[in-house]
Each structure stands twice: as structure tokens, then as C-alpha cells.
Design an enzyme around this catalytic site. Structure first.
Site, PDB file in Angstrom:
ATOM      1  N   PRO A 257       0.850  -1.201   0.000  1.00  0.00           N
ATOM      2  CA  PRO A 257       0.000   0.000   0.000  1.00  0.00           C
ATOM      3  C   PRO A 257       0.876   1.239   0.000  1.00  0.00           C
ATOM      4  O   PRO A 257       1.805   1.364   0.805  1.00  0.00           O
ATOM      5  CB  PRO A 257      -0.778  -0.127   1.324  1.00  0.00           C
TER       6      PRO A 257
ATOM      7  N   GLN B 205      -6.471  -0.810   2.585  1.00  0.00           N
ATOM      8  CA  GLN B 205      -5.817  -0.402   3.833  1.00  0.00           C
ATOM      9  C   GLN B 205      -6.324   0.940   4.328  1.00  0.00           C
ATOM     10  O   GLN B 205      -6.514   1.869   3.555  1.00  0.00           O
ATOM     11  CB  GLN B 205      -4.303  -0.331   3.652  1.00  0.00           C
TER      12      GLN B 205
ATOM     13  N   ASN C  68       8.643  -7.473   4.538  1.00  0.00           N
ATOM     14  CA  ASN C  68       8.745  -6.223   3.790  1.00  0.00           C
ATOM     15  C   ASN C  68      10.088  -5.557   4.098  1.00  0.00           C
ATOM     16  O   ASN C  68      10.471  -5.440   5.248  1.00  0.00           O
ATOM     17  CB  ASN C  68       7.589  -5.293   4.190  1.00  0.00           C
ATOM     18  N   GLY C  69      10.801  -5.170   3.016  1.00  0.00           N
ATOM     19  CA  GLY C  69      12.060  -4.450   3.184  1.00  0.00           C
ATOM     20  C   GLY C  69      13.206  -5.077   2.418  1.00  0.00           C
ATOM     21  O   GLY C  69      13.338  -6.294   2.359  1.00  0.00           O
TER      22      GLY C  69
ATOM     23  N   CYS D 143       3.043   3.604   9.168  1.00  0.00           N
ATOM     24  CA  CYS D 143       3.361   4.907   8.565  1.00  0.00           C
ATOM     25  C   CYS D 143       4.219   5.729   9.521  1.00  0.00           C
ATOM     26  O   CYS D 143       3.798   6.022  10.649  1.00  0.00           O
ATOM     27  CB  CYS D 143       2.082   5.669   8.232  1.00  0.00           C
TER      28      CYS D 143
ATOM     29  N   VAL E  20       0.631   5.635  -0.519  1.00  0.00           N
ATOM     30  CA  VAL E  20      -0.284   6.774  -0.595  1.00  0.00           C
ATOM     31  C   VAL E  20      -0.339   7.317  -2.019  1.00  0.00           C
ATOM     32  O   VAL E  20       0.673   7.739  -2.576  1.00  0.00           O
ATOM     33  CB  VAL E  20       0.148   7.882   0.386  1.00  0.00           C
TER      34      VAL E  20
ATOM     35  N   ALA F 212       7.486  -2.316  -2.116  1.00  0.00           N
ATOM     36  CA  ALA F 212       6.920  -0.973  -2.211  1.00  0.00           C
ATOM     37  C   ALA F 212       7.757  -0.136  -3.165  1.00  0.00           C
ATOM     38  O   ALA F 212       7.460  -0.045  -4.357  1.00  0.00           O
ATOM     39  CB  ALA F 212       6.857  -0.331  -0.813  1.00  0.00           C
TER      40      ALA F 212
ATOM     41  N   LYS G  97      -0.405  -4.306   9.155  1.00  0.00           N
ATOM     42  CA  LYS G  97       0.986  -4.091   8.725  1.00  0.00           C
ATOM     43  C   LYS G  97       1.702  -3.307   9.812  1.00  0.00           C
ATOM     44  O   LYS G  97       1.260  -2.234  10.209  1.00  0.00           O
ATOM     45  CB  LYS G  97       1.019  -3.333   7.397  1.00  0.00           C
TER      46      LYS G  97
END
Length: 582
Positions: free
Chosen positions: A25, A97, A228-229, A126, A27, A252, A165
């Protein structure tokens, strides 16, 4: 569609195909058109193997504002027919999300999307300052009671599962407790970003896969976990799965710069026109090919019309085109196919320009009447101005194009300038960018054919753009990643961020006031004591002075943006466009 029997955990994960690839996700950046583009690089029968998330949506605004919903989630057309977001024909599986801190508000927002997605996800990652002011995202991670209520309320009252998340905490033990709490509240899947809340921007650094492995080993086997990463290329996905034991891998920023990141490269000899492979065996999808796909998706799905007919992408092996015959430029010459009857007589009086005719026929008005007429014309012009574009797929185009073309526009400034002038919804302007991009790629391919050695770096050579640091300290340098990922400018490729130490040395980031003051005090104490540690006190003092001057200028530049953020109501803090949240 919403399932008749609500599944949970691994059974739910298996019901959506146990996807290994997860589009994060982001923005205003993981909108429908981008999700469709990402999936398009896989064969049609495998596209559901990519689980995609919607952009992060603000729960309160989504629940309260029909205008916000219409501008951010297009599930239905006016006649009630299925449209884009969550369409079972081409946009599943899909998780939507939200960021939130009010359980009832989050539930109200989630109920409005539950028929058009497979699960609702809570953002707990976030790291933006605006999330801190709004009290959501990673700034909820100290308030476990609120997090538990948010997830439990969705778990008990939604027709579809809830997921979450999160980011890692200061210790692996505390992170494990945090994950267990989220799962106990009712989350079917957890995505764990292997970075701390403080790791963002130039301080992003590397994600810690070892903590994710620790979680995998300590949590019950039936727990579904995404990692993630550190995902820059397709090959990193398998490395991450092996290192962490996660069920799936989320990308991402890597996806933003290369939307084909989830697709395996084609075998040698089967590249076609879209995929380029160099003589060293390295390659990737061409920027013009990716941009074509993207614009065709916007034409077909967002604007509801057929994409333009396009000539095949250029290959150096194509036969050279015959030079076009130029018409004569002599002012007395005329095109041969012009009809004699259509030519004006030699002594025919030229028609007066339209504005001159208007002047002759317009009576002289008084000053008062002229002002009134001007006011009326100004109002008429305002009424005929095009409406503000609110479609999220059109608004996101410029940022996506800059990501796709990042290495190319660094060399071809005409493409950069044309893209900078593009307005949301002006598809013709983007078509012009595509034309310029195709020309730039053609130029690059021809240069490569003439001298490929200029585009390759040897193992002992630092590629252009790499940081000048000691390569023996690979763990403290981004050079290895730059060398591994670098491709010619016409190929989509990841953006390798300098590590925090490198960014500080380059001047990309500045020390905080607290850190500068600490250095000053240390230097002052050493000077008074007559001690010069490592002979660097004077250099440090001078460096701190320059850094403080640079930081002041940087703060002044950022104040306007900060002021705009502060103008948002305290309970409606919306992240910046294009921010990868969590």
C-alpha cells in the site's frame, strides 16, 4: 466478492491462492492502474498470484466524506455496474488499507468497501510526522489497547477478514509480544516491515531480516506472515523468502521504480521487443515499453477508449526507414497536389483578420460599459475552465512516470521538462512524453550497439553514481547494491538509497540541532582540557558550523511544506502523495 463463510488465518490465505508476491500500500501510488500494470507482466493465468493493496486511505475521511470516497475508491459506475477497484475480472485479490485510531470510525469505513475487496488492512507502519500529529500508523505502536480494539472490532463485525501491517520495535522480544497482541486481536495476516519507525527518508537504512526470521520461528506455524524491506530486484524475493521463512514478500519502492519486479526475466533469446538484455547478460524491461503499457491501461480502463495504434518498438536490427521526402521550402513553390481552382487569384484582396473585423463591427463603448463587458468575459472564462481532475489514476500519473523514467530523464532533459509540464488528465501531453522517451531509448540502443563497453563496468570498477567509500566495508556501503542493480538508462531499475552514514557524508542529510549541540559541547570540553581527540576537533567545529548554516537554509525551504501540513484539521492528517507508508 465477500465470502459467504468468513475464513481466518491460513485458511483464508489459501482461499485467495496463497500469493507469494505482494504489492504494498502506497499513498496515492498503488491505485488501480498501477496494480493492473504490475500484474500485466505475468501471464494472464498467474496474475492472481500477486496480492495487491489499495493506497492507504484515511478512515475518518472515507467514512464521513462522499467526495473523498469518490476520489479514492472507484468500485462502481453510476449505473451500479462494477468498475475498477476490486473488479473480480482483473483486480483481485485486493486488500484495502486504512489508517485510523477510532474503532467505530474504522468499522464504518471498512463496511463501505467490504463487498469490493478480500480483506481490510490496518496501517501500523506509517512513519511520517503527519501520522504522528494525526495519531495513527506507526505512532500507535505504544498504544496497544487502542490497536487491539481497532482490530477486534473489525474481526467481530466485518464480513471479511482483517489484517495488519507493522514495523519492528527496539528489541526482537518486544516485537514478538507486539505481533502476538495483533494476532490475538483477530488479524488473519501480519506484514512485518523490518525497519524501525525512525528509519525513513535518508535514514532508511537496511531492513533487519533476522528479526523476521525470529518472529517466524517463535510464532505458531499457522500464522501467515509477509516480509517487507530490502526488495530491489526479482532475485531478492527468493532471498527474502529463504532468509525469513515468510509466506510472501511485499515490495513498495522497488515496485515503483520497476513495476515488473514480480516477473521472472524471459529466457535468453526470448526477450522480444519489450525486454532488453545486454552482452553481459544483465537486463530489464525497457522504459518505453513500460510507459506504453501504462498509458494503454489508462486509455482503456480509466478513460474508456481504445489505446492509439502504435508502431512496433524499435530494435537496432530493424531495417533503416527510408528518409521522408521533404516538401520544397521555397516561398514561391507550392505542393504539387494543390488544386489550381483552390488557389486565390493573384490580385485577390486578402480577407481581414477576424480580430480586425471584430474591431470594425464593434461600437465604441464607454469606460463603464467596457469594465462591465470585461467582467462578464472573465466570468465566462472561469465557467469554461476544465473541472479539477480528481480521478486517482490520473493524478498519480506524473509521479509514476518520473519513477519509471528516473535514470532516463537524468540524461535526456527534454523528456524531464516535458513530463514536468504534464497536467493530470492531459493524456496527449503524456503521449508526447512517450514519443520523446521512445526517441531517447532508440538513441541509447544505437549507442550501445556502437560501443557496449561504455555501458558496462568491471567488477573492480565503481559504477557511475556509486558512492566513493571503502569497498572492503561492503556492509556499510551501498556500492554493492549499486553495482548489482545498475543498468543502462533506458532500462527500468531500482533506486538504491545511500545508507545513513553515506548520506551524512554526502551532505544529503543534516545533523539535528541536538546532535550538533552535542558535538559542539564535546569539542569545547576537549579544547578547554587541552585535548585534541584524533587531531580532529578544529575540523569538527568547522564542519558543525557549516552544517548548521546548511541546516538553517534547509529548514527555511521546508517551512512552507510543514505549514501546509499543519493547516489540516488535527483529526484529519493526510500523508503526502507518493509516500510509502510503513
Amino acid at each position: 466478492m465477500a465470502q459467504t463463510t468468513k475464513l481466518h488465518g491460513r485458511k483464508f490465505y489459501e482461499s485467495i491462492g496463497s500469493p507469494k508476491f505482494v504489492l504494498a500500500p502506497m499513498v496515492d501510488q498503488s491505485e488501480f492502474a498501477w496494480r493492473l500494470l504490475t500484474r500485466s507482466f505475468l501471464p494472464a493465468e498467474l496474475r492472481t498470484s500477486i496480492l495487491a493493496y489499495s493506497p492507504m486511505l484515511h478512515a475518518k475521511m472515507f467514512a464521513d466524506s462522499p467526495k473523498y470516497r469518490a476520489a479514492h475508491f472507484e468500485a462502481l459506475m453510476e449505473d451500479g455496474e462494477r468498475y475498477l477497484d476490486g473488479n473480480p475480472e482483473f483486480d483481485r485479490p485486493l486488500f484495502v488499507q486504512f489508517c485510523a485510531n477510532d474503532p467505530e470510525c474504522l468499522l464504518e469505513a471498512a463496511k463501505k468497501v467490504q463487498k469490493y475487496c478480500d480483506a481490510v488492512d490496518l496501517n501500523l507502519g506509517c512513519p511520517q510526522g503527519i501520522a504522528k500529529r494525526g495519531g495513527y500508523g506507526a505512532f500507535l505502536q505504544e498504544d496497544w489497547e487502542t490497536i487491539h480494539k481497532l482490530i477486534r472490532n473489525l474481526h467481530d463485525n466485518l464480513e471479511i477478514p482483517v489484517t495488519a501491517k507493522m514495523r519492528v520495535l527496539d528489541t526482537r522480544e518486544r516485537t514478538l509480544e507486539y505481533a502476538k497482541m495483533i494476532l490475538d486481536a483477530g488479524a488473519s495476516i501480519i506484514t512485518v516491515h523490518g525497519r524501525l519507525r525512525e528509519q525513513k527518508g535518508h535514514y532508511t537504512g537496511l531492513a533487519d531480516w533476522s528479526i523476521l526470521r525470529y518472529l517466524r520461528e517463535q510464532l505458531p506455524p499457522e500464522t501467515v506472515m509477509f516480509a517487507n524491506g530490502n526488495i530491489l530486484q526479482y532475485g531478492d524475493i527468493k532471498d527474502c523468502l529463504d532468509a525469513t521463512g515468510a509466506d510472501g514478500v511485499m515490495s513498495a519502492e522497488g515496485n515503483l521504480y520497476d513495476p515488473s519486479i514480480f516477473a521472472a526475466p524471459p529466457p535468453a533469446g526470448e526477450e522480444g521487443r519489450e525486454f532488453w538484455r545486454g552482452k553481459d547478460g544483465k537486463g530489464g524491461y525497457r522504459a518505453d515499453a513500460v510507459l506504453r503499457r501504462y498509458l494503454d491501461i489508462v486509455h482503456q480502463h480509466v478513460m474508456g477508449r481504445e489505446p492509439p495504434l502504435r508502431a512496433p518498438l524499435f530494435l537496432p536490427s530493424d531495417a533503416p526507414a527510408a528518409p521522408a521526402v521533404q516538401p520544397p521550402t521555397n516561398g514561391h513553390a507550392r505542393p504539387e497536389d494543390e488544386d489550381e481552382d483552390e488557389r486565390p487569384a493573384k490580385k485577390q484582396k486578402l480577407a481581414a483578420p477576424a480580430n480586425d473585423q471584430a474591431k470594425e463591427s464593434t461600437p465604441i463603448l464607454s469606460k463603464k460599459a467596457q469594465k462591465k463587458l470585461q467582467s462578464k468575459q472573465a466570468k465566462s472564462q472561469q465557467q469554461t475552465r476544465p473541472e479539477k481532475v480528481t480521478n486517482p489514476n490520473l493524478i498519480a500519473m506524473q509521479a509514476h512516470c518520473f519513477h519509471i523514467l528516473r535514470p532516463l530523464v537524468a540524461k535526456h532533459h527534454n523528456v524531464r521538462d516535458a513530463l514536468a509540464r504534464c497536467k493530470a488528465g492531459d493524456i496527449e501531453a503524456y503521449e508526447n512524453v512517450l514519443t520523446l522517451t521512445e526517441e531517447a531509448v532508440k538513441e541509447g540502443l544505437m549507442e550501445y550497439e556502437a560501443g557496449p563497453a561504455a555501458f558496462h563496468s568491471t567488477e573492480d570498477e565503481t559504477p557511475k553514481g556509486a558512492e566513493e567509500v571503502d569497498l572492503a566495508e561492503v556492509e556499510g556501503s551501498s556500492d554493492e547494491a549499486v553495482r548489482r542493480c545498475r543498468r543502462p538508462y533506458w532500462v527500468c531499475q531500482p533506486y538504491v538509497r545511500p545508507l545513513p552514514k553515506e548520506a551524512l557524508e554526502k551532505g544529503s542529510v543534516q545533523l539535528s540541532r541536538k546532535e550538533k549541540r552535542k558535538l559542539e559541547l564535546q569539542a569545547e570540553e576537549a579544547r578547554k582540557a587541552g585535548v585534541v581527540p584524533d587531531g580532529k576537533v578544529e575540523a569538527e567545529e568547522t564542519e558543525v558550523k557549516h552544517e548548521m548554516e546548511d541546516a538553517k537554509a534547509q529548514r527555511d525551504d521546508g517551512r512552507a511544506a510543514d505549514q501546509r501540513e499543519m493547516e489540516q484539521p488535527a483529526d484529519v492528517q493526510v500523508p503526502k502523495q507518493g509516500m510509502v507508508c510503513g
